[in-house]
Design a protein around this motif. Structure first.
Motif, short mmCIF file in Angstrom:
data_model
loop_
_atom_site.label_atom_id
_atom_site.label_comp_id
_atom_site.label_asym_id
_atom_site.label_seq_id
_atom_site.Cartn_x
_atom_site.Cartn_y
_atom_site.Cartn_z
N SER A 1 0.68 -1.44 -0.02
CA SER A 1 -0.06 -0.02 -0.22
C SER A 1 0.77 1.33 0.05
O SER A 1 0.45 2.21 0.02
CB SER A 1 -1.03 0.08 1.14
OG SER A 1 -0.28 0.12 2.29
N ALA A 2 2.28 1.23 0.20
CA ALA A 2 3.13 2.17 0.53
C ALA A 2 4.44 1.81 -0.22
O ALA A 2 4.78 0.91 -0.18
CB ALA A 2 3.07 2.98 1.53
N GLY A 3 5.28 2.98 -0.33
CA GLY A 3 6.82 2.90 -0.45
C GLY A 3 7.16 2.01 -1.48
O GLY A 3 6.50 1.84 -2.64
N ILE A 4 8.22 1.16 -1.33
CA ILE A 4 8.66 0.08 -2.18
C ILE A 4 7.54 -1.01 -2.80
O ILE A 4 7.54 -1.27 -3.92
CB ILE A 4 9.89 -0.66 -1.68
CG1 ILE A 4 10.97 0.37 -1.64
CG2 ILE A 4 10.21 -1.82 -2.37
CD1 ILE A 4 12.22 -0.34 -0.77
N GLY A 5 6.58 -1.53 -1.69
CA GLY A 5 5.90 -2.31 -2.08
C GLY A 5 4.82 -1.92 -3.16
O GLY A 5 4.21 -2.59 -4.21
N LEU A 6 4.37 -0.64 -3.05
CA LEU A 6 3.47 -0.10 -3.95
C LEU A 6 3.98 0.20 -5.34
O LEU A 6 3.62 0.03 -6.48
CB LEU A 6 2.78 1.53 -3.36
CG LEU A 6 1.99 2.14 -4.38
CD1 LEU A 6 0.88 1.50 -4.59
CD2 LEU A 6 1.50 3.46 -3.61
N ALA A 7 5.08 0.66 -5.02
CA ALA A 7 6.15 0.92 -6.39
C ALA A 7 6.16 -0.46 -7.14
O ALA A 7 6.06 -0.44 -8.48
CB ALA A 7 7.49 1.35 -6.15
N ALA A 8 6.33 -1.51 -6.57
CA ALA A 8 6.54 -2.93 -7.04
C ALA A 8 5.19 -3.43 -7.87
O ALA A 8 4.83 -4.01 -8.97
CB ALA A 8 6.84 -4.03 -6.17
N PRO B 1 11.56 4.74 -5.16
CA PRO B 1 10.92 3.34 -4.78
C PRO B 1 10.68 2.83 -6.15
O PRO B 1 10.60 1.55 -6.18
CB PRO B 1 9.66 4.01 -4.32
CG PRO B 1 10.06 5.20 -3.43
CD PRO B 1 11.10 5.73 -4.11
N SER B 2 10.40 3.65 -7.17
CA SER B 2 9.92 3.00 -8.58
C SER B 2 11.35 2.16 -9.05
O SER B 2 11.04 1.22 -9.67
CB SER B 2 9.79 4.02 -9.55
OG SER B 2 10.83 4.94 -9.70
N VAL C 1 13.31 0.32 -7.23
CA VAL C 1 13.28 -0.99 -6.59
C VAL C 1 11.95 -1.83 -7.09
O VAL C 1 12.11 -2.95 -7.23
CB VAL C 1 13.16 -0.71 -5.10
CG1 VAL C 1 13.52 -2.14 -4.35
CG2 VAL C 1 14.52 0.23 -4.58
N GLY C 2 11.15 -1.10 -7.21
CA GLY C 2 9.84 -1.59 -7.76
C GLY C 2 9.83 -2.32 -8.98
O GLY C 2 9.58 -3.47 -9.39
N GLU C 3 10.69 -1.79 -9.83
CA GLU C 3 11.03 -2.38 -11.33
C GLU C 3 11.89 -3.52 -11.22
O GLU C 3 11.61 -4.72 -11.67
CB GLU C 3 11.77 -1.35 -12.30
CG GLU C 3 10.77 -0.08 -12.63
CD GLU C 3 11.65 0.94 -13.18
OE1 GLU C 3 12.79 1.02 -13.16
OE2 GLU C 3 10.76 2.06 -13.63
N LEU C 4 12.79 -3.49 -10.31
CA LEU C 4 13.54 -4.70 -9.88
C LEU C 4 12.73 -5.89 -9.52
O LEU C 4 12.95 -7.08 -9.97
CB LEU C 4 14.78 -4.36 -8.98
CG LEU C 4 15.69 -5.74 -8.45
CD1 LEU C 4 16.27 -6.36 -9.77
CD2 LEU C 4 16.59 -5.08 -7.51
N ILE C 5 11.99 -5.57 -8.62
CA ILE C 5 10.97 -6.83 -8.01
C ILE C 5 10.30 -7.32 -9.09
O ILE C 5 10.08 -8.60 -9.29
CB ILE C 5 10.34 -5.95 -6.82
CG1 ILE C 5 11.20 -5.81 -5.71
CG2 ILE C 5 9.17 -7.19 -6.36
CD1 ILE C 5 10.34 -5.17 -4.44
N ALA C 6 9.60 -6.46 -9.90
CA ALA C 6 8.88 -6.95 -10.93
C ALA C 6 9.62 -8.02 -11.99
O ALA C 6 9.09 -8.85 -12.30
CB ALA C 6 8.16 -5.89 -11.71
N PHE C 7 10.68 -7.38 -12.09
CA PHE C 7 11.55 -8.10 -13.16
C PHE C 7 11.81 -9.74 -12.40
O PHE C 7 11.83 -10.60 -12.96
CB PHE C 7 12.97 -7.61 -13.51
CG PHE C 7 14.06 -8.40 -14.12
CD1 PHE C 7 13.74 -8.76 -15.30
CD2 PHE C 7 15.19 -8.79 -13.27
CE1 PHE C 7 14.87 -9.48 -15.99
CE2 PHE C 7 16.02 -9.60 -13.98
CZ PHE C 7 15.73 -9.98 -15.65
#
Length: 263
Positions: free
Chosen positions: A16-23, A232-233, A235-241
């Motif tokens: 709901s926020a931060g790195i998690g929301l970005a992912a 955050p975005s 890190v989110g892109e890395l997590i999605a990859f």
């Protein structure tokens, strides 16, 4: 790059926020189905609205505190049932423990539940679904597990446990087609650091631009090659990859995303 995530189903714990929301947002932009697991209903529902706007095939909110017994199992099962299966889980919770070692035992136990046990329970709950057809796990540790400081030793100690746990999951369930990787962010400018930037600027009577970067280098002695905190975005892109088939031969890895920080 198309991450081949369209229609796939994921749970993002702490989304709901931060790195998690970005992912979660990155997964949504790829056309995935995403379940946000968060403690607060209002914030989770706001995140879902954002994901729907970003293009998610489906987005749902599940309220749960995964540090509490039975909550992770209930949340993951609800998401999997709603989606008709599960392709992956990202666990981005675990923020307590930024304090010295001399905290009371009760506080250590609270940090343990938040940082380590919440991750363990979430992944354990997802494994029965992921093993059915192969799936992916991404956990979050921290840069500080490589350079622990006495000022935040509870946090770093338990995040080290997350890294070890994730490697064990990769080795134990690889034959079932499950991949598990652990991301180690450095200083990322989530809402907390954004607030700190504004507060420092106001206290010192200087513009916010560049002040946090100077404090990181001159006062925290955090030597970051790129000279700035991460977004955050990023890190989110890395997590999605890592959740995607594009990372199909990557498992058991501890992936630093810290801007080139020492150690």
């Amino acid at each position: 790059m198309d991450l081949l995530l369209e229609g796939r189903a994921f749970v993002v714990v702490g989304g709901s926020a931060g790195i998690g929301l970005a992912a979660a947002r990155q997964l949504a932009e790829e056309g995935a189905r995403v379940a946000i697991v968060a403690r607060g209903r209002e914030r989770a529902e706001a995140a879902v609205a954002e994901l729907e706007h970003a293009g998610a095939a489906q987005a749902v909110a599940v309220t749960a505190d995964v540090g509490r017994e039975g909550e992770a199992e209930r949340a993951v099962a609800a998401a999997a049932e709603g989606f008709g299966g599960l392709d992956g889980i990202a666990v981005t919770t675990g923020l307590l423990g930024h304090e010295p070692i001399e905290v009371a035992d009760a506080r250590w136990e609270e940090v343990f539940r938040d940082v380590l046990l919440g991750t363990v329970r979430s992944v354990q709950s997802a494994l029965p679904f992921l093993r059915r057809g192969g799936g992916t796990v991404v956990t979050t540790a921290a840069y500080s597990i490589r350079a622990p400081e006495i000022a935040r030793l509870p946090y770093a100690s338990l995040k080290s446990g997350v890294a070890t746990f994730t490697k064990g999951i990769a080795k134990a369930y690889g034959a079932d087609g499950v991949r598990a990787n652990c991301v180690c962010p450095g200083a990322i400018e989530t809402a907390a650091l954004q607030g700190l930037r504004a507060r420092i600027a106001a206290e010192r009577g200087v513009p916010p631009e560049g002040v946090l970067e100077r404090v990181m280098a001159e006062e925290w002695h955090l030597d970051v090659a790129l000279g700035r905190p991460g977004r955050p975005s990023e890190v989110g892109e890395l997590i999605a990859f890592l959740l995607s088939p594009r990372a199909g031969y990557l498992t058991g890895a501890l992936v630093n995303i810290d801007g080139g920080t020492d150690f």
